[in-house]
Design a protein around this motif. Sequence first.
Motif, PDB file in Angstrom:
ATOM      1  N   LEU A   1     -14.221 -15.943  20.855  1.00 16.55           N
ATOM      2  CA  LEU A   1     -14.810 -15.099  19.814  1.00 16.55           C
ATOM      3  C   LEU A   1     -14.000 -13.819  19.610  1.00 16.55           C
ATOM      4  O   LEU A   1     -13.802 -13.376  18.470  1.00 16.55           O
TER       5      LEU A   1
ATOM      6  N   GLY B   1     -11.630 -12.601   9.934  1.00 18.10           N
ATOM      7  CA  GLY B   1     -11.810 -13.519  11.047  1.00 18.10           C
ATOM      8  C   GLY B   1     -11.789 -14.975  10.636  1.00 18.10           C
ATOM      9  O   GLY B   1     -11.903 -15.322   9.458  1.00 18.10           O
TER      10      GLY B   1
ATOM     11  N   GLU C   1     -10.961  -4.534  15.840  1.00 20.82           N
ATOM     12  CA  GLU C   1     -11.954  -3.889  14.992  1.00 20.82           C
ATOM     13  C   GLU C   1     -12.704  -2.794  15.741  1.00 20.82           C
ATOM     14  O   GLU C   1     -13.049  -1.749  15.170  1.00 20.82           O
TER      15      GLU C   1
ATOM     16  N   THR D   1     -10.704 -14.952  17.675  1.00 19.67           N
ATOM     17  CA  THR D   1     -10.870 -15.464  16.315  1.00 19.67           C
ATOM     18  C   THR D   1     -11.499 -14.433  15.373  1.00 19.67           C
ATOM     19  O   THR D   1     -11.211 -14.431  14.176  1.00 19.67           O
ATOM     20  N   ARG D   2     -12.326 -13.524  15.904  1.00 18.91           N
ATOM     21  CA  ARG D   2     -12.952 -12.503  15.058  1.00 18.91           C
ATOM     22  C   ARG D   2     -12.308 -11.125  15.235  1.00 18.91           C
ATOM     23  O   ARG D   2     -12.821 -10.140  14.701  1.00 18.91           O
ATOM     24  N   HIS D   3     -11.221 -11.060  15.986  1.00 18.78           N
ATOM     25  CA  HIS D   3     -10.446  -9.813  16.133  1.00 18.78           C
ATOM     26  C   HIS D   3     -11.325  -8.667  16.644  1.00 18.78           C
ATOM     27  O   HIS D   3     -11.187  -7.515  16.194  1.00 18.78           O
ATOM     28  N   ILE D   4     -12.188  -8.945  17.569  1.00 21.59           N
ATOM     29  CA  ILE D   4     -13.156  -7.940  18.016  1.00 21.59           C
ATOM     30  C   ILE D   4     -12.487  -6.712  18.649  1.00 21.59           C
ATOM     31  O   ILE D   4     -12.859  -5.577  18.324  1.00 21.59           O
TER      32      ILE D   4
ATOM     33  N   ASP E   1     -13.380 -18.984  11.194  1.00 24.67           N
ATOM     34  CA  ASP E   1     -14.693 -19.615  11.348  1.00 24.67           C
ATOM     35  C   ASP E   1     -14.640 -20.651  12.462  1.00 24.67           C
ATOM     36  O   ASP E   1     -13.669 -21.399  12.577  1.00 24.67           O
TER      37      ASP E   1
END
Length: 318
Positions: free
Chosen positions: A116, A139, A125, A119-122, A141
């Motif tokens: 996660l 991001g 961000e 893939t969502r560049h946490i 899916d």
Amino acid sequence: MHRIAVLDDYQSVAADFTDWSRLPEPTDVVEFHDSVDGEDALVARLEPFDVVVAMRERTAFPRSVLERLPNLRLLVTTGMRNKSIDIAAANERGITVCGTGSQPTATAELTWGLILAVTRHIPQEDAAVRAGGWQQTIGGDLAGSRLGVVGLGRLGSQVATVGQAFGMDVVAWSQNLTDERAAEHGVRRVEREELFRTSDVVTLHLLWSRRTRGLIGADDFARMKPTAVFINTSRGPIVQTKALVDALRENRIAGAGLDVYDQEPLPADDPMRTLPRTVLTPHLGYVTRSTYEVFYGEAVEDVAAFLAGAPIRVIDPA
């Protein structure tokens, strides 16, 4: 009095998870909160101790080290597998090697944290928001994408189950995986080339052995989609590091989430620290409260049983 060394207690919490007063004989317990470089430094640190509690594979005990520790009588490793200990050499020198149980879900959970995060560049961000920014990335899916699981054992099958819950198409490969075994987990077995070529997330869950050392290499990364990510929570040496570094630096894959490395702790100047589009964690797969309760609690049991003359959870040479 027995002298006990507890190694690699990086968080300084080993004493919180143990009760050495349960031991039948007086002991002097020393927790070490750092690691040392080189065999000479390790031997100098451990020479006074007759019992050593090692955390996973953080500290290597080859024959050359064991032969220089004349006082050592018991070596406890957390977990029941430790490729960093020469168990045959230990036995030859009259050193008993014992292990502990483990918590079965922690590494699989961290795997999904890395998937996660990548893939969502946490991490990116999070850093952007703290710096005053807003929405820096787009991001990927998970639902409707393909998860490729390399190694469908205890951990790989847990990861596969979560992938299905996310609505992913889950495929798997390993050298001994059969169609029947894959089907038991609702997964389709594919050939290695297809897994790397078609998966949007490739996650590695193999045991580290002579057969798997360097198994994942340049050909595998060359087959991956430029939008795909690679996750490794198994062992660093299973992957040819240069091939992974090249794939990331040349933008041939979208990113990687890594919890394991060739050398641990990761050296300060290691190129891994500067890789683009990566999320790096310091081998946290097993580092949870419930795991430490098992590790340290059973380590005390191992020492107590050894001192009572009836060792338990003894690990024999493979």
